[in-house]
Design a protein around this motif. Structure first.
Motif, PDB file in Angstrom:
ATOM      1  N   UNK A  42      71.949  -4.904 -12.349  1.00 52.07           N
ATOM      2  CA  UNK A  42      73.111  -6.431 -11.737  1.00 52.07           C
ATOM      3  C   UNK A  42      72.559  -6.979 -10.946  1.00 52.07           C
ATOM      4  N   UNK A  43      71.739  -6.343  -9.800  1.00 55.73           N
ATOM      5  CA  UNK A  43      71.079  -6.565  -8.701  1.00 55.73           C
ATOM      6  C   UNK A  43      69.784  -8.132  -8.972  1.00 55.73           C
ATOM      7  N   UNK A  44      69.426  -7.412 -10.213  1.00 57.93           N
ATOM      8  CA  UNK A  44      67.984  -7.960 -10.655  1.00 57.93           C
ATOM      9  C   UNK A  44      68.558  -9.235 -11.223  1.00 57.93           C
ATOM     10  N   UNK A  45      70.360  -9.701 -11.775  1.00 58.56           N
ATOM     11  CA  UNK A  45      70.458 -11.089 -11.867  1.00 58.56           C
ATOM     12  C   UNK A  45      70.513 -10.882 -13.893  1.00 58.56           C
ATOM     13  N   UNK A  46      71.003  -9.288 -14.022  1.00 64.27           N
ATOM     14  CA  UNK A  46      71.478  -8.814 -15.446  1.00 64.27           C
ATOM     15  C   UNK A  46      70.830 -10.247 -16.015  1.00 64.27           C
ATOM     16  N   UNK A  47      69.223  -9.253 -16.160  1.00 68.67           N
ATOM     17  CA  UNK A  47      68.265 -10.299 -17.388  1.00 68.67           C
ATOM     18  C   UNK A  47      68.864  -9.777 -18.644  1.00 68.67           C
ATOM     19  N   UNK A  48      68.739 -10.740 -19.555  1.00 68.02           N
ATOM     20  CA  UNK A  48      68.690 -10.193 -21.112  1.00 68.02           C
ATOM     21  C   UNK A  48      67.858 -11.339 -21.869  1.00 68.02           C
ATOM     22  N   UNK A  49      67.712 -10.794 -22.529  1.00 70.80           N
ATOM     23  CA  UNK A  49      67.382 -11.038 -24.446  1.00 70.80           C
ATOM     24  C   UNK A  49      68.423 -11.470 -25.207  1.00 70.80           C
ATOM     25  N   UNK A  50      67.628 -12.410 -26.334  1.00 70.15           N
ATOM     26  CA  UNK A  50      68.241 -12.081 -27.447  1.00 70.15           C
ATOM     27  C   UNK A  50      67.116 -12.861 -28.823  1.00 70.15           C
ATOM     28  N   UNK A  51      67.451 -11.227 -29.143  1.00 67.90           N
ATOM     29  CA  UNK A  51      66.034 -11.543 -30.069  1.00 67.90           C
ATOM     30  C   UNK A  51      66.150 -11.665 -31.493  1.00 67.90           C
ATOM     31  N   UNK A  52      65.953 -12.093 -32.947  1.00 66.96           N
ATOM     32  CA  UNK A  52      66.331 -11.881 -33.869  1.00 66.96           C
ATOM     33  C   UNK A  52      65.803 -10.799 -35.166  1.00 66.96           C
ATOM     34  N   UNK A  53      66.788 -10.440 -36.062  1.00 68.04           N
ATOM     35  CA  UNK A  53      66.790  -9.275 -36.217  1.00 68.04           C
ATOM     36  C   UNK A  53      67.087  -9.412 -37.650  1.00 68.04           C
ATOM     37  N   UNK A  54      66.500  -9.267 -39.144  1.00 69.92           N
ATOM     38  CA  UNK A  54      66.234  -9.279 -40.311  1.00 69.92           C
ATOM     39  C   UNK A  54      66.982  -8.680 -41.280  1.00 69.92           C
ATOM     40  N   UNK A  55      67.765  -7.765 -40.843  1.00 67.59           N
ATOM     41  CA  UNK A  55      68.612  -6.714 -41.188  1.00 67.59           C
ATOM     42  C   UNK A  55      69.241  -5.757 -40.911  1.00 67.59           C
TER      43      UNK A  55
END
Lengths: 112, 112
Positions: A42-55
């Protein structure tokens, strides 16, 4: 520290549904995370990435790899009131955890 | 109990960016929620709706109304590494809270 959330592209979720399922997975994995790692993330800005899954199978396989890395994971199944059949697996969250550990699990996936 | 997350439609967020910002708002408002309300919301499946907001101004106005309802809120500003200018307001989360209180704040908005 970062969190990766993998969302299935093969089940035709609308944008709002997808966002809600990503948020659900994110929160559920966060709740399994140590207090110390939560704070750092959280102190680092709660970095998130949203990625594609195929199944569904890919999400389960990634969750197993993440378990072996010692990362928190959460697989979400939709309640199925709208759009999807009840119990459909929609998303997997991995982390928050160290960037390199998360990348060993999800580094090959494309950004959503 | 439910949580509503309002995402701006006027800033051209891609699907993955939008989902990450929704998750960020969701978690931040959740962290301001009482333990009792957290438990109740989670035991009911952590119901969430993602709704369309038309402007930054609208998000601030809704946040004020939510404050008056005694609901937890969180407005998220993007760090701006990609897609958006730094500090751009992207999303507002309202709740988790009682359905009727959340509806008094966001009941007029369209589903995303």
């Amino acid at each position: 520290m970062k969190q990766a959330i993998v969302a299935r592209t093969d089940i035709g979720m609308g944008t709002g549904k997808l966002a809600a399922q990503v948020a659900h997975a994110s929160l559920s994995a966060y709740e399994q995370t140590s207090k110390r790692d939560r704070r750092t993330w959280k102190s680092g800005g709660q970095k998130k990435v949203v990625l594609k899954g195929s199944s569904e199978r890919e999400l389960h396989e990634l969750a197993e790899i993440a378990d072996r890395e010692g990362l928190p994971t959460s697989i979400v199944r939709d309640a199925g009131h709208t759009q999807l059949d009840p119990g459909t697996v929609t998303t997997l969250a991995v982390g928050p955890g160290p960037d390199d550990a998360v990348d060993r699990v999800t580094g090959e996936l494309s950004l959503f």
